[in-house]
Write a protein that holds these residues in place. Structure first.
Motif, PDB file in Angstrom:
ATOM      1  N   GLU A 190      36.733  33.624  37.501  1.00 47.22           N
ATOM      2  CA  GLU A 190      36.711  34.792  38.385  1.00 47.22           C
ATOM      3  C   GLU A 190      36.570  36.059  37.546  1.00 47.22           C
ATOM      4  O   GLU A 190      35.950  37.019  37.944  1.00 47.22           O
ATOM      5  CB  GLU A 190      38.024  34.883  39.173  1.00 47.22           C
ATOM      6  CG  GLU A 190      38.090  33.948  40.364  1.00 47.22           C
ATOM      7  CD  GLU A 190      39.416  34.061  41.121  1.00 47.22           C
ATOM      8  OE1 GLU A 190      40.074  35.106  41.054  1.00 47.22           O
ATOM      9  OE2 GLU A 190      39.790  33.076  41.767  1.00 47.22           O
ATOM     10  N   GLN A 191      37.194  36.027  36.393  1.00 45.98           N
ATOM     11  CA  GLN A 191      37.212  37.163  35.473  1.00 45.98           C
ATOM     12  C   GLN A 191      35.818  37.385  34.904  1.00 45.98           C
ATOM     13  O   GLN A 191      35.154  36.457  34.485  1.00 45.98           O
ATOM     14  CB  GLN A 191      38.189  36.829  34.337  1.00 45.98           C
ATOM     15  CG  GLN A 191      38.331  37.874  33.264  1.00 45.98           C
ATOM     16  CD  GLN A 191      39.072  39.077  33.784  1.00 45.98           C
ATOM     17  OE1 GLN A 191      39.877  38.958  34.679  1.00 45.98           O
ATOM     18  NE2 GLN A 191      38.778  40.231  33.221  1.00 45.98           N
ATOM     19  N   GLY A 192      35.348  38.623  34.922  1.00 48.42           N
ATOM     20  CA  GLY A 192      34.069  38.935  34.307  1.00 48.42           C
ATOM     21  C   GLY A 192      34.238  40.064  33.315  1.00 48.42           C
ATOM     22  O   GLY A 192      35.320  40.294  32.794  1.00 48.42           O
ATOM     23  N   GLN A 193      33.177  40.769  33.096  1.00 50.06           N
ATOM     24  CA  GLN A 193      33.200  41.850  32.119  1.00 50.06           C
ATOM     25  C   GLN A 193      32.347  42.991  32.668  1.00 50.06           C
ATOM     26  O   GLN A 193      31.271  42.769  33.220  1.00 50.06           O
ATOM     27  CB  GLN A 193      32.669  41.283  30.815  1.00 50.06           C
ATOM     28  CG  GLN A 193      32.181  42.224  29.800  1.00 50.06           C
ATOM     29  CD  GLN A 193      31.977  41.501  28.457  1.00 50.06           C
ATOM     30  OE1 GLN A 193      32.733  40.608  28.067  1.00 50.06           O
ATOM     31  NE2 GLN A 193      30.950  41.895  27.750  1.00 50.06           N
ATOM     32  N   HIS A 239      41.234  46.641  44.583  1.00 50.89           N
ATOM     33  CA  HIS A 239      40.017  47.429  44.443  1.00 50.89           C
ATOM     34  C   HIS A 239      38.862  46.809  45.217  1.00 50.89           C
ATOM     35  O   HIS A 239      38.757  45.590  45.321  1.00 50.89           O
ATOM     36  CB  HIS A 239      39.603  47.493  42.969  1.00 50.89           C
ATOM     37  CG  HIS A 239      40.463  48.393  42.170  1.00 50.89           C
ATOM     38  ND1 HIS A 239      40.240  49.738  42.066  1.00 50.89           N
ATOM     39  CD2 HIS A 239      41.570  48.135  41.430  1.00 50.89           C
ATOM     40  CE1 HIS A 239      41.160  50.276  41.292  1.00 50.89           C
ATOM     41  NE2 HIS A 239      41.983  49.327  40.896  1.00 50.89           N
ATOM     42  N   LYS A 240      37.994  47.654  45.691  1.00 50.00           N
ATOM     43  CA  LYS A 240      36.682  47.230  46.188  1.00 50.00           C
ATOM     44  C   LYS A 240      36.053  46.302  45.148  1.00 50.00           C
ATOM     45  O   LYS A 240      36.133  46.591  43.948  1.00 50.00           O
ATOM     46  CB  LYS A 240      35.833  48.497  46.340  1.00 50.00           C
ATOM     47  CG  LYS A 240      34.471  48.293  46.901  1.00 50.00           C
ATOM     48  CD  LYS A 240      33.916  49.630  47.386  1.00 50.00           C
ATOM     49  CE  LYS A 240      32.973  50.254  46.353  1.00 50.00           C
ATOM     50  NZ  LYS A 240      32.197  51.358  46.958  1.00 50.00           N
ATOM     51  N   GLY A 241      35.460  45.218  45.576  1.00 48.74           N
ATOM     52  CA  GLY A 241      34.830  44.300  44.628  1.00 48.74           C
ATOM     53  C   GLY A 241      35.725  43.147  44.207  1.00 48.74           C
ATOM     54  O   GLY A 241      35.277  42.234  43.526  1.00 48.74           O
ATOM     55  N   GLU A 273      33.289  44.787  39.984  1.00 47.26           N
ATOM     56  CA  GLU A 273      33.314  45.771  38.897  1.00 47.26           C
ATOM     57  C   GLU A 273      32.999  45.127  37.553  1.00 47.26           C
ATOM     58  O   GLU A 273      32.657  45.820  36.604  1.00 47.26           O
ATOM     59  CB  GLU A 273      34.684  46.452  38.837  1.00 47.26           C
ATOM     60  CG  GLU A 273      34.905  47.407  39.994  1.00 47.26           C
ATOM     61  CD  GLU A 273      36.276  48.059  39.938  1.00 47.26           C
ATOM     62  OE1 GLU A 273      37.150  47.555  39.214  1.00 47.26           O
ATOM     63  OE2 GLU A 273      36.460  49.068  40.639  1.00 47.26           O
ATOM     64  N   THR A 274      33.150  43.824  37.485  1.00 52.22           N
ATOM     65  CA  THR A 274      32.907  43.115  36.223  1.00 52.22           C
ATOM     66  C   THR A 274      31.871  42.015  36.471  1.00 52.22           C
ATOM     67  O   THR A 274      32.208  40.829  36.461  1.00 52.22           O
ATOM     68  CB  THR A 274      34.216  42.493  35.689  1.00 52.22           C
ATOM     69  OG1 THR A 274      34.731  41.610  36.699  1.00 52.22           O
ATOM     70  CG2 THR A 274      35.257  43.554  35.396  1.00 52.22           C
TER      71      THR A 274
END
Lengths: 426, 426
Positions: A413-416, A158-160, A331-332
């Motif tokens: 790296e993981q966000g929300q 995905h984009k982002g 996205e997050t």
């Protein structure tokens, strides 16, 4: 002095994110795309595998030729060609013939299965090469069909998406020598405070060295922004105003540290006013960082972070970082909020939502959190060891070891996707 | 073909780490120290605070002057000076006098406490400035004593600490304009395989694009190494030998991808032999990456990673990364091993220890893990989404959702001092 109205942290973030905007696209060579984010979706430009191929070293032949083969009844093939990976067979394989084939090589014309070396016996006789097998094979055995992993046109990324080594491998596989990435937002940085010395200066009475500047520059880089250092200023209106006004001509957004308290020499609110910037909030119901002030002029966000290092750090991660991540199409963009078990008592009462610099740890499938500054040199080193904020809701009288509390992870790296709420009820 | 003897993963890592060595020290300017690691312990070069200071905006005076003050009995002080942060009081404060003082300013001579603005009343009268207070204060109230946070000489950061924004703030505070860091190890990278095209090439029959090269370059950068790209070679002995031999003159260690299987065209073992390098192992009891081969020549480690992208990735994180982190003085060079709950069934049997590319998630204080390639395009994208390896011990017949399994975290600053064992019993 005007009395300031504190607002909830989530409301404050909401107001800021209203002005967050995706940045332009630029193209970089794949060698230079590490740690950037994709500005477009990435699709499979061809099928994987692009041709039927062998997943093993072995022999390719027609499966029907092994009909009736068993431990007591072997079948022998003439080996007519060797195909290493990267080469294509040149011969049409006939009944009774086989091709020696390496892992990754294309399945030769006229064959429909591969038998691994381990179940075949090789032989040289009469000036020719032979292979014997003692079991039946079925068509398709050990053949990876074209497109069996990925069809051409499949959306893969995905984009982002943040470009890590695995993402880069995908880009390489599909021929993205040039990678469309989000341009890094350009963020200006001004530190204010008459008490500030520069890092290389000798300590003088009444002064401290500027640590917010290097720290925020580092946080900006980690978030993915390009930093423009606009200097360290004394608490003097005219020069400070000019520096801010001039700086704004060069940047997408601006961070100042210091000058946002209600003391005699705090000047950012006055500068925002003269700039014609609209103040989104100037008090947040949180500790530390309650004086964090954010204004907007046109499309430019002006972040007035506290001069206190911990408050400055927290203000950056909560308010600035998500706007940078959004500019990078993430996205997050918000820090991931999870539940963790308190590893120690936290007896302090919280009139306001408190963000405690904390360290995450694990045991037996559980995730634990504790303040990162629990020893003597806490205040100084707690930021160094922190990989999360513990979020303790306002209006509480302390917490006990073993209780579940909220934690914001800001180093992953993981966000929300959504703005986390100040309090989560379970 | 010689039969290879597989060894346990932990034994293999142990053999490699025997040759890991700390790198040299170099000095960088603080502006350029991000993401490096400290090559020396960092001590407090002065006390924090360096002088007794005020944590609030308020008035400083002698506490004994408020003796007997109450709601009904106020005490008035003459305000003789204003001290902003960064300035030093010029007057000796006498009984009945006070000094208006800003957050962070040094406590003036002759005073021993600070009353916050909120509890004081200011007034102008008879051409002078006055302050009135209605409560008793004690000596030391709202005074941060010199060294109360940190004593001079306190060890704040260990050699090997990764420099994040919080660490940088400490370096700035204590005047480390020049930062002693570990020199980045220089790692050569050669990809082999006749089937390999470069990223910008058109796809041709039988060929695939080289994704291991860009991927490993990216993993090397993430681990903290400096990459020297030494080219992509066909499976031909003489040119490959020469490239390896020449490359070794320029690097601290060397990575090759491909050429380590037992197929007809696999050539790294032969190259190691001709180089006079000692093979530490050429088969590991693991999937993927069982053919991972490591040799040593003098002090130089030669990592022969599999040509299969997943095996290549896993081999890097398990064997190469810890040697780089050790070269950078990291005290915890190995990936952190934790327990996590399986989020899905994993029915596959494991004859050997299996490393499954996985994603960590959280809920209600628990940590969960699941394979990152659970959808169709699994094989291609699973590396992109992975932030951990699930470690499933050999000799097992699959696992059920909800079971606790081992996980290796390889994307966190946090590591682990000791080599993790293939199986952990609880």
């Amino acid at each position: 002095m005007k009395r300031r109205q504190p607002i909830r942290v989530s409301d404050a973030i909401n107001r800021v994110m209203h002005y967050a905007q995706p940045n332009e696209i630029e193209t970089v060579q794949i060698e230079a795309c590490d740690d950037r984010t994709l500005a477009e979706d990435i699709v499979a430009t061809h099928a994987i595998p692009p041709f039927p191929k062998s997943p093993y070293d072995g022999y390719a032949f027609k499966a029907m030729d092994t009909k009736g083969a068993s431990q007591n009844k072997h079948v022998t093939f003439e080996v007519i060609e060797h195909i290493p990976a990267g080469k294509v067979g040149t011969k049409q394989v006939q009944t009774g013939q086989a091709v020696r084939i390496m892992t990754g090589a294309p399945i030769p014309k006229g064959t429909d299965c591969v038998a691994m070396f381990e179940i075949c016996q090789s032989d040289q006789q009469y000036g020719k090469e032979w292979m014997t097998i003692k079991r039946e094979m079925a068509p398709g055995d050990n053949v990876m069909a074209q497109g069996s992993e990925t069809k051409e046109g499949t959306k893969l990324l995905h984009k982002g998406t943040y470009i890590n080594p695995g993402v880069k491998a995908i880009l390489a596989t599909f021929g993205y020598q040039e990678v469309p990435v989000a341009k890094r937002p350009v963020v200006g940085l001004i530190t204010t405070g008459t008490e500030l010395l520069q890092v290389g200066d000798e300590l003088k009475p009444g002064k401290i060295r500027n640590s917010n500047g290097p720290m925020i520059a580092s946080q900006l880089k980690r978030a993915g922004a390009k930093v423009v250092e606009l200097g360290s200023l004394t608490d003097e209106f005219t020069t400070s105003y000019q520096a801010v006004e001039k700086g704004l001509q060069r940047v997408d957004m601006l961070i100042t540290t210091g000058g946002v308290s209600v003391g005699d020499y705090d000047l950012m609110p006055a500068i925002y006013e003269k700039l014609g910037a609209k103040t989104l909030f100037n008090k947040v119901a949180m500790r530390p960082g309650s004086v964090t002030t954010v204004a907007v002029r046109g499309k430019q966000l002006l972040f007035g972070l506290s001069g206190n290092p911990s408050a400055c750090y927290v203000g950056f991660e909560l308010f600035v970082r998500p706007t940078i991540r959004a500019a990078l199409y993430e996205e997050t963009p918000h820090p991931q909020k999870i539940k963790a078990y308190l590893k120690t008592d936290f007896p302090k009462a919280n009139p306001f939502t408190r963000f405690v610099r904390s360290t995450i740890s694990y045991a037996h499938g559980n995730v634990y959190i504790e303040p990162s500054g629990i020893d003597k040199s806490a205040v100084v080193t707690s930021l160094a060891k922190a990989n999360a904020f513990m979020v303790l809701p306002g209006g509480t009288r302390g917490f006990q070891k073993g209780q579940l509390v909220d934690a914001l992870l800001f180093q992953t790296e993981q966000g929300q996707r959504d703005i986390w709420q100040d309090v989560s009820y379970e």
